[in-house]
Motif scaffolding. Structure first.
Motif, mmCIF file in Angstrom:
data_model
loop_
_atom_site.group_PDB
_atom_site.id
_atom_site.type_symbol
_atom_site.label_atom_id
_atom_site.label_comp_id
_atom_site.label_asym_id
_atom_site.label_seq_id
_atom_site.Cartn_x
_atom_site.Cartn_y
_atom_site.Cartn_z
ATOM 1 N N ALA A 3 1.056 -1.141 0.013
ATOM 2 C CA ALA A 3 0.278 -0.031 0.035
ATOM 3 C C ALA A 3 0.811 1.131 0.057
ATOM 4 O O ALA A 3 2.058 1.046 0.582
ATOM 5 C CB ALA A 3 -0.821 -0.114 1.168
ATOM 6 N N PRO A 4 0.435 2.255 -0.447
ATOM 7 C CA PRO A 4 1.150 3.413 -0.555
ATOM 8 C C PRO A 4 2.007 4.118 0.785
ATOM 9 O O PRO A 4 3.026 4.503 0.746
ATOM 10 C CB PRO A 4 0.196 4.605 -1.183
ATOM 11 C CG PRO A 4 -0.644 3.797 -1.734
ATOM 12 C CD PRO A 4 -0.801 2.526 -1.195
ATOM 13 N N TYR A 69 -7.227 6.637 -9.112
ATOM 14 C CA TYR A 69 -6.155 5.889 -8.194
ATOM 15 C C TYR A 69 -5.301 6.999 -7.766
ATOM 16 O O TYR A 69 -4.981 6.933 -6.474
ATOM 17 C CB TYR A 69 -5.336 4.760 -8.974
ATOM 18 C CG TYR A 69 -4.106 4.292 -8.333
ATOM 19 C CD1 TYR A 69 -4.323 3.493 -7.278
ATOM 20 C CD2 TYR A 69 -2.992 5.030 -8.688
ATOM 21 C CE1 TYR A 69 -3.056 3.271 -6.465
ATOM 22 C CE2 TYR A 69 -1.700 4.429 -7.980
ATOM 23 C CZ TYR A 69 -1.904 3.564 -6.811
ATOM 24 O OH TYR A 69 -1.055 3.230 -6.082
ATOM 25 N N THR A 70 -4.798 7.650 -8.483
ATOM 26 C CA THR A 70 -3.929 9.020 -8.078
ATOM 27 C C THR A 70 -4.592 9.721 -7.334
ATOM 28 O O THR A 70 -3.935 10.178 -5.978
ATOM 29 C CB THR A 70 -3.529 9.976 -9.226
ATOM 30 O OG1 THR A 70 -2.871 8.970 -10.424
ATOM 31 C CG2 THR A 70 -2.525 10.861 -8.749
ATOM 32 N N ALA A 71 -5.809 9.970 -7.200
ATOM 33 C CA ALA A 71 -6.603 10.887 -6.380
ATOM 34 C C ALA A 71 -6.894 9.963 -5.052
ATOM 35 O O ALA A 71 -6.982 10.549 -3.960
ATOM 36 C CB ALA A 71 -8.224 11.091 -7.001
ATOM 37 N N SER A 72 -6.896 8.726 -5.066
ATOM 38 C CA SER A 72 -7.093 7.913 -3.942
ATOM 39 C C SER A 72 -5.789 8.141 -2.789
ATOM 40 O O SER A 72 -6.157 7.881 -1.719
ATOM 41 C CB SER A 72 -7.296 6.537 -4.157
ATOM 42 O OG SER A 72 -6.199 6.016 -4.568
ATOM 43 N N ALA A 76 -5.614 8.425 1.096
ATOM 44 C CA ALA A 76 -4.609 7.907 2.096
ATOM 45 C C ALA A 76 -4.002 8.893 2.936
ATOM 46 O O ALA A 76 -3.797 8.483 4.330
ATOM 47 C CB ALA A 76 -3.475 6.983 1.226
ATOM 48 N N LEU A 77 -3.678 10.075 2.417
ATOM 49 C CA LEU A 77 -2.732 11.060 3.262
ATOM 50 C C LEU A 77 -3.714 11.381 4.364
ATOM 51 O O LEU A 77 -3.379 11.640 5.477
ATOM 52 C CB LEU A 77 -2.160 11.871 2.431
ATOM 53 C CG LEU A 77 -1.213 12.960 2.964
ATOM 54 C CD1 LEU A 77 -0.186 12.244 3.597
ATOM 55 C CD2 LEU A 77 -0.660 13.658 1.784
ATOM 56 N N LEU A 78 -4.947 11.762 3.628
ATOM 57 C CA LEU A 78 -6.049 12.722 4.780
ATOM 58 C C LEU A 78 -6.350 11.399 5.821
ATOM 59 O O LEU A 78 -6.823 11.940 7.115
ATOM 60 C CB LEU A 78 -7.059 13.210 4.061
ATOM 61 C CG LEU A 78 -6.692 14.249 3.061
ATOM 62 C CD1 LEU A 78 -7.875 14.471 1.927
ATOM 63 C CD2 LEU A 78 -6.237 15.496 3.469
ATOM 64 N N GLY A 79 -6.527 10.282 5.398
ATOM 65 C CA GLY A 79 -7.113 9.341 6.320
ATOM 66 C C GLY A 79 -6.055 8.582 7.384
ATOM 67 O O GLY A 79 -6.704 8.244 8.291
ATOM 68 N N VAL A 108 2.967 13.231 -3.186
ATOM 69 C CA VAL A 108 1.290 13.519 -3.055
ATOM 70 C C VAL A 108 1.604 14.436 -1.516
ATOM 71 O O VAL A 108 2.376 14.264 -0.576
ATOM 72 C CB VAL A 108 0.650 12.361 -2.573
ATOM 73 C CG1 VAL A 108 -0.441 12.830 -2.229
ATOM 74 C CG2 VAL A 108 0.859 11.462 -4.015
ATOM 75 N N ALA A 109 0.983 15.537 -1.537
ATOM 76 C CA ALA A 109 1.170 16.722 -0.522
ATOM 77 C C ALA A 109 -0.459 17.216 -0.353
ATOM 78 O O ALA A 109 -1.024 17.470 -1.285
ATOM 79 C CB ALA A 109 2.111 17.735 -0.777
ATOM 80 N N VAL A 110 -0.646 17.497 1.123
ATOM 81 C CA VAL A 110 -1.773 18.245 1.451
ATOM 82 C C VAL A 110 -1.373 19.263 2.344
ATOM 83 O O VAL A 110 -0.425 18.884 3.113
ATOM 84 C CB VAL A 110 -2.842 17.232 2.082
ATOM 85 C CG1 VAL A 110 -3.500 16.425 0.907
ATOM 86 C CG2 VAL A 110 -2.390 16.781 3.212
#
Length: 149
Positions: A3-4, A69-72, A76-79, A108-110
């Motif tokens: 998993a990522p 998939y990329t959006a998912s 993953a990061l938020l959850g 990936v960044a938020v």
């Protein structure tokens, strides 16, 4: 399949501990297994993602990962990291800018852009890049968990 965020310990950042500009990120190398697993779970077996001959003959010259998939990876990061376990996704905008291929390293960044005290809502800028190329951007709104008393 990995998993990522495998090997990354989940953590919860409570609303009271958040601040504007706070961010979280991770990197993931896209594998054929990721695309196959996403196709299986989503039911999207579009040949642009799953058929090598079709992908090679396409405008992209190869298969590309599902955009969602990329959006998912935002999910993953938020959850799992910001806010993390206990967060509730309310909305997400998405703008797809470039394809993602097998072997690409996605960063990936938020980043927190706004905090709304009523309802503990947090608005985050979301970006995914392959090298210097922005491949996906958007904005997410989540409800952040409240710090236990």
């Amino acid at each position: 399949m990995t998993a990522p965020l495998e090997g990354v310990q989940a953590r919860t950042v409570y609303y009271q501990d958040m601040s504007i500009g706070q961010s979280e990120s991770f990197s993931h190398i896209v594998r054929e297994e990721d695309i196959a697993a996403f196709a299986a779970v989503s039911g999207d077996h579009n040949p642009i993602h799953t058929d090598k001959d079709y992908g090679q003959a396409s405008q992209f010259g190869s298969n590309i990962a599902h955009g969602l998939y990329t959006a998912s990876l935002f999910s993953a990061l938020l959850g799992m990291r910001l806010p993390g376990p206990g967060a509730i996704y309310l909305s997400q905008t998405l703008k797809f800018s470039a394809p993602v291929r097998v072997g690409d390293k996605i960063d990936v960044a938020v980043t927190i852009n706004e905090m709304i005290d009523r309802g503990r809502r947090v608005v985050l800028e979301c970006e995914a890049r392959v090298g210097n190329t922005l491949v996906l951007s958007g904005e997410a709104t989540v409800v952040a968990p409240k710090k236990p008393a």
